[in-house]
Scaffold this active site. Sequence first.
Site, PDB file in Angstrom:
ATOM      1  N   CYS A 259     -71.897  12.053  83.141  1.00 38.90           N
ATOM      2  CA  CYS A 259     -72.263  12.465  84.505  1.00 38.90           C
ATOM      3  C   CYS A 259     -71.362  13.561  85.045  1.00 38.90           C
ATOM      4  CB  CYS A 259     -72.267  11.250  85.429  1.00 38.90           C
ATOM      5  SG  CYS A 259     -70.647  10.510  85.708  1.00 38.90           S
ATOM      6  N   ARG A 287     -79.848  16.927  88.625  1.00 39.72           N
ATOM      7  CA  ARG A 287     -79.581  16.254  89.903  1.00 39.72           C
ATOM      8  C   ARG A 287     -80.359  16.958  91.014  1.00 39.72           C
ATOM      9  NH1 ARG A 287     -74.725  13.506  90.628  1.00 39.72           N
ATOM     10  NH2 ARG A 287     -75.583  13.057  92.697  1.00 39.72           N
TER      11      ARG A 287
END
Length: 305
Positions: A259, A287
């Site tokens: 991430c 995202r």
Amino acid sequence: MAIKHFLQLSDFTLDEFEHVIERAHIIKRRYKNYEKYHPLVDRTLVMVFEKSSTRTRLSFEAGMQQLGGNSIYINTQDSQLGRGEPVEDAAQVMSRMSDIIMVRTFGQEIIERFASHSRVPVINGLTNEHHPCQVLADVFTFIEHRGSIKGKAVAWVGDANNMLYSWLQAAEIFDFHVNVSTPKGYDIDMNLVTPGNTHFTRFEKPADACVGAHLVTTDVWTSMGFEAENDERLKAFDGWCIDSEKMKLAAPNAVFMHCLPAHRGEEVTGDVIDGPQSVVWDEAENRLHVQKALIEYLLLGKVKE
Ligand code: CP
Ligand code: NVA
């Protein structure tokens, strides 16, 4: 209409995720083609950050602007939150002046209290227990690269942290399996796992968790808020680094995700994160696209166009 929040992945059904993912594909393609899409003119997103961020702030701020709306950044230090104003009061006020709110904070109970006093949808931008926007982007990224995630195996090697708990919820919803390996003393907190979740298996040895995996993923060994434990964690996590040996045990076309931010030489080696199986930059970019679709869904429902 009841307000819908996104505080953890289990707040949405598979049907809702399928819609959001479909919209994220469309929104991404159109944005790349310079097609204007401004359904949220005059609408405001408030972003509350009680912890640091690069990607989450960028993606929400850019995303809201690209949808025709605007965003306001608030952090603990520069707002009355840092001087003890109750989150319940902050939620009342912020939700009278905005249309949607993203919160990054410590305990999950804080965002739950915030949401229960908000008149507008609240999105979890990371808590100690969950990081649902990131795992949604990760699932979307897997689908983009490899097709459906149903029935696939995801290797989680590292800390039992917010990312893992969101992966475990995603596994139940999207019907895949997570092979988890955490060091001794850093085991899964079963209070954070849905009772009866059969979509994960624990492995003592990190290499065993990687065998045959279609996606290998990890995260920092010390999450935000746990900095005081850093030295002891560095020792405890020795051996839990994703290196090329572990990647070789995974399926031949396995992808690597993280991430970010990453610590090369700790949880992942440079040759893996910067290597051909890594999709971390697509993962970070996504995202933006999935959160635009998420905001659209929370504010406008199931848009079809
Ligand atoms: N992955 C992620 O949430 O990154 P930031 O902490 O930079 O927002
Ligand atoms: N687990 C990490 C994720 C950062 C995006 C943390 O909570 O700090």
